[in-house]
Design a protein around this motif. Structure first.
Motif, PDB file in Angstrom:
ATOM      1  N   MET A   1       8.632  27.046  23.421  1.00 22.22           N
ATOM      2  CA  MET A   1      10.030  28.024  23.940  1.00 22.22           C
ATOM      3  C   MET A   1       9.591  29.664  23.550  1.00 22.22           C
ATOM      4  O   MET A   1       9.022  29.387  22.864  1.00 22.22           O
ATOM      5  CB  MET A   1      11.014  27.354  22.907  1.00 22.22           C
ATOM      6  CG  MET A   1      12.706  28.197  23.325  1.00 22.22           C
ATOM      7  SD  MET A   1      12.981  28.297  24.935  1.00 22.22           S
ATOM      8  CE  MET A   1      13.675  25.939  24.445  1.00 22.22           C
ATOM      9  N   GLY A   2       9.902  30.390  24.293  1.00 20.85           N
ATOM     10  CA  GLY A   2      10.205  31.812  24.689  1.00 20.85           C
ATOM     11  C   GLY A   2      10.770  32.783  23.501  1.00 20.85           C
ATOM     12  O   GLY A   2      11.814  31.636  23.437  1.00 20.85           O
ATOM     13  N   ASN A   3      10.619  33.899  22.830  1.00 14.23           N
ATOM     14  CA  ASN A   3      11.178  34.394  21.658  1.00 14.23           C
ATOM     15  C   ASN A   3      12.209  35.164  22.934  1.00 14.23           C
ATOM     16  O   ASN A   3      12.217  35.596  23.392  1.00 14.23           O
ATOM     17  CB  ASN A   3      10.835  34.830  21.005  1.00 14.23           C
ATOM     18  CG  ASN A   3       9.568  34.211  20.257  1.00 14.23           C
ATOM     19  OD1 ASN A   3      10.002  33.528  19.316  1.00 14.23           O
ATOM     20  ND2 ASN A   3       8.834  35.162  19.904  1.00 14.23           N
ATOM     21  N   PHE A   4      13.391  34.682  22.752  1.00 10.38           N
ATOM     22  CA  PHE A   4      14.453  35.812  23.381  1.00 10.38           C
ATOM     23  C   PHE A   4      16.138  35.255  22.518  1.00 10.38           C
ATOM     24  O   PHE A   4      15.893  33.433  22.317  1.00 10.38           O
ATOM     25  CB  PHE A   4      15.081  35.385  24.676  1.00 10.38           C
ATOM     26  CG  PHE A   4      15.954  35.923  25.355  1.00 10.38           C
ATOM     27  CD1 PHE A   4      15.399  37.373  25.817  1.00 10.38           C
ATOM     28  CD2 PHE A   4      17.096  36.386  25.094  1.00 10.38           C
ATOM     29  CE1 PHE A   4      15.764  38.210  26.160  1.00 10.38           C
ATOM     30  CE2 PHE A   4      17.306  36.952  26.437  1.00 10.38           C
ATOM     31  CZ  PHE A   4      17.006  38.315  26.357  1.00 10.38           C
ATOM     32  N   TYR A   5      16.853  36.473  22.282  1.00 10.59           N
ATOM     33  CA  TYR A   5      18.136  35.965  21.656  1.00 10.59           C
ATOM     34  C   TYR A   5      18.496  37.042  22.476  1.00 10.59           C
ATOM     35  O   TYR A   5      18.967  37.595  22.768  1.00 10.59           O
ATOM     36  CB  TYR A   5      18.157  36.327  19.919  1.00 10.59           C
ATOM     37  CG  TYR A   5      17.014  35.625  18.928  1.00 10.59           C
ATOM     38  CD1 TYR A   5      18.456  34.452  18.502  1.00 10.59           C
ATOM     39  CD2 TYR A   5      15.982  35.462  19.581  1.00 10.59           C
ATOM     40  CE1 TYR A   5      17.471  33.633  17.253  1.00 10.59           C
ATOM     41  CE2 TYR A   5      15.461  35.209  18.324  1.00 10.59           C
ATOM     42  CZ  TYR A   5      15.611  33.506  17.978  1.00 10.59           C
ATOM     43  OH  TYR A   5      15.088  32.845  16.878  1.00 10.59           O
ATOM     44  N   SER A   6      19.970  36.205  22.576  1.00 12.48           N
ATOM     45  CA  SER A   6      21.496  36.820  22.738  1.00 12.48           C
ATOM     46  C   SER A   6      21.658  38.570  23.544  1.00 12.48           C
ATOM     47  O   SER A   6      21.202  38.676  22.310  1.00 12.48           O
ATOM     48  CB  SER A   6      22.853  35.900  22.925  1.00 12.48           C
ATOM     49  OG  SER A   6      22.735  34.665  22.783  1.00 12.48           O
ATOM     50  N   LEU A   7      22.162  38.630  24.318  1.00 12.62           N
ATOM     51  CA  LEU A   7      22.434  40.476  24.700  1.00 12.62           C
ATOM     52  C   LEU A   7      23.914  40.210  25.147  1.00 12.62           C
ATOM     53  O   LEU A   7      23.751  39.511  25.950  1.00 12.62           O
ATOM     54  CB  LEU A   7      21.224  40.922  25.236  1.00 12.62           C
ATOM     55  CG  LEU A   7      19.559  40.954  24.915  1.00 12.62           C
ATOM     56  CD1 LEU A   7      19.118  42.161  26.115  1.00 12.62           C
ATOM     57  CD2 LEU A   7      19.188  42.034  23.203  1.00 12.62           C
TER      58      LEU A   7
END
Length: 216
Positions: A1-7
């Motif tokens: 899973m790629g690293n990403f957090y909500s914007l």
């Protein structure tokens, strides 16, 4: 899973798609844009825009009031790119595509044109910022794409580090398109600071990334 957090910005949220319901909303949105409006690929009886790259990639969606209003997809450099096959006609002899770690392809980049102008601008800003955020959090330097010329000029006007590849040619559906790439090591952080204005990071984002993003 790629690293990403909500914007988040102005009631819109850019998120990594991780559940079946959001994925279904996203695929219907993409079908409306890429199959019905642009005609890049044939209309599907299912009303879904799903292809072989989705199983190899990470999908992100901009949502607003329970609806998907924007999209983009990242394919890691270890996987096949659309630019290597589906869009290879846009390249010229001698064009070189970097693969492996540190490389990615972004595709299915779109915003719902029927949104009010202020929300359309906010959704676009989340996606533009999301490009850099994905590169930063996943150690990507080279990011390849295919766009219409107007979109390429828009990326230039934002101060993002884009470079053209190949030539301008029509894809299926007759849409004039071109290939290019980002070199994120050459990014102008003033451009990123402009995109970051009023954009909030998810509370779930690791503190070390939060501190980095707000200090650069």
């Amino acid at each position: 899973m790629g690293n990403f957090y909500s914007l988040t910005l102005d009631g819109l949220s850019l998120d990594l798609v991780s559940d079946a319901q959001m994925e279904a909303y996203l695929m219907r949105f993409r079908h409306r844009i890429f199959r019905e409006a642009l005609g890049w690929v044939p209309v599907s009886p299912s009303g879904m825009d799903r292809d072989e790259y989705d199983a190899l990639s990470h999908n992100l969606a901009v949502s607003w009031r329970g609806s998907v209003v924007g999209s983009m997809r990242f394919t890691p450099g270890e996987r096949p790119y659309m630019l290597e096959s589906d869009f290879a006609q846009l390249l010229c002899d001698g064009d070189f595509i970097r693969k492996g770690r540190g490389s990615a392809e972004v595709s299915r980049f779109a915003v719902d044109a029927s949104l009010p102008a202020d929300l359309r601008a906010a959704a676009s800003r989340l996606l533009y910022l999301g490009l850099w955020q994905w590169a930063e959090w996943n150690d990507v330097r080279w990011m390849y794409f295919v766009v219409v010329p107007g979109m390429y000029r828009r990326l230039q006007s934002l101060g993002l580090p884009v470079h053209p590849m190949g030539g301008l040619r029509p894809l299926d559906g007759g849409v004039m398109s071109m290939a290019g790439y980002f070199d994120w090591h050459a990014v102008d952080m003033d451009a990123i600071h402009s995109l970051r204005e009023s954009v909030a990071l998810s509370d779930a984002c690791p503190e070390r990334w939060r501190e980095y993003d707000y200090s650069h």
